[in-house]
Scaffold this motif. Sequence first.
Motif, PDB file in Angstrom:
ATOM      1  N   UNK A   1       0.826  -1.210   0.000  1.00  0.00           N
ATOM      2  CA  UNK A   1       0.000   0.000   0.000  1.00  0.00           C
ATOM      3  C   UNK A   1       0.860   1.260   0.000  1.00  0.00           C
ATOM      4  N   UNK A   2       1.920   1.237   0.796  1.00  0.00           N
ATOM      5  CA  UNK A   2       2.813   2.395   0.879  1.00  0.00           C
ATOM      6  C   UNK A   2       3.449   2.699  -0.470  1.00  0.00           C
ATOM      7  N   UNK A   3       3.910   1.671  -1.153  1.00  0.00           N
ATOM      8  CA  UNK A   3       4.574   1.870  -2.442  1.00  0.00           C
ATOM      9  C   UNK A   3       3.587   2.260  -3.544  1.00  0.00           C
ATOM     10  N   UNK A   4       2.393   1.698  -3.494  1.00  0.00           N
ATOM     11  CA  UNK A   4       1.370   2.065  -4.480  1.00  0.00           C
ATOM     12  C   UNK A   4       1.057   3.555  -4.377  1.00  0.00           C
ATOM     13  N   UNK A   5       1.082   4.078  -3.151  1.00  0.00           N
ATOM     14  CA  UNK A   5       0.778   5.501  -2.929  1.00  0.00           C
ATOM     15  C   UNK A   5       2.015   6.388  -2.948  1.00  0.00           C
ATOM     16  N   UNK A   6       3.177   5.810  -3.225  1.00  0.00           N
ATOM     17  CA  UNK A   6       4.432   6.570  -3.136  1.00  0.00           C
ATOM     18  C   UNK A   6       4.647   7.537  -4.291  1.00  0.00           C
ATOM     19  N   UNK A   7       4.030   7.258  -5.424  1.00  0.00           N
ATOM     20  CA  UNK A   7       4.267   8.078  -6.605  1.00  0.00           C
ATOM     21  C   UNK A   7       5.447   7.588  -7.431  1.00  0.00           C
ATOM     22  N   UNK A   8       6.079   6.496  -6.989  1.00  0.00           N
ATOM     23  CA  UNK A   8       7.249   5.959  -7.694  1.00  0.00           C
ATOM     24  C   UNK A   8       6.910   4.707  -8.495  1.00  0.00           C
ATOM     25  N   UNK A   9       5.660   4.267  -8.403  1.00  0.00           N
ATOM     26  CA  UNK A   9       5.200   3.093  -9.140  1.00  0.00           C
ATOM     27  C   UNK A   9       4.255   3.550 -10.245  1.00  0.00           C
ATOM     28  N   UNK A  10       4.407   2.962 -11.423  1.00  0.00           N
ATOM     29  CA  UNK A  10       3.501   3.272 -12.526  1.00  0.00           C
ATOM     30  C   UNK A  10       2.171   2.570 -12.247  1.00  0.00           C
TER      31      UNK A  10
END
Length: 220
Positions: free
Chosen positions: A116-125
């Motif tokens: 969840x953190x990475x999905x919302x990080x802005x660094x994942x397409x």
Amino acid sequence: MYKIIIFTFFTTLLYAKNPNVYAVLGDVIYNNVDSIEKLQNIEAYKDYKLGIKNYVSLVHETKEQGFAIESGDDIESKGKYLSTLRELSKKNDFYIRKAQNSYKNAVENEDSTLFTTLVNSGLIDTEKNKEDILQYYFEHADDINTSGVIQSYLDEDAALKNKQAAQARYKSKKEREAEKIKRIRQNDLEAQKRLEERLQEEVNRKKIEIRENQKKELTK
């Protein structure tokens, strides 16, 4: 007080946009820096915390230098600025690759918090991975906070379903109207056929009546 207002204005202006000098390189770095900075708060990145902190600091310093070059105050540093951007670009790419690998690992290890953190990080397409993100969510819905990107996708899905339902209702209405017109036309055709049959019967009756009268005339 006046000086504070001026300082705040120029500080806001500074971070409101990026320098135009070498923008092709700079924009990517400056636009990603806030997202990369947030990686410091993720347990999986604790070994990178100092490196990220130094990177973020250098990005902000370089951005200020870019504006100084753009305004003509530090034009001599243009070559050094480009060199620094190239180094920062490599680090930017490194952190993005790191985030993408962490995302894959989170999915494989079913680490919903990291996911969840990475999905919302802005660094994942997220658009590219939208289907996989939603698939993971539906399989782990009880463990996931839907705020952010996932919630926006769920809202889009709900809106789409509402739209499809409305379209289905509209289509159903059109179908009912089409069926009504079809029935009216069918009734008209049947009425026309009955009228033609009655007219034909009348013609036939007249013909028979004429022949009968002719026979009577011949037998007189």
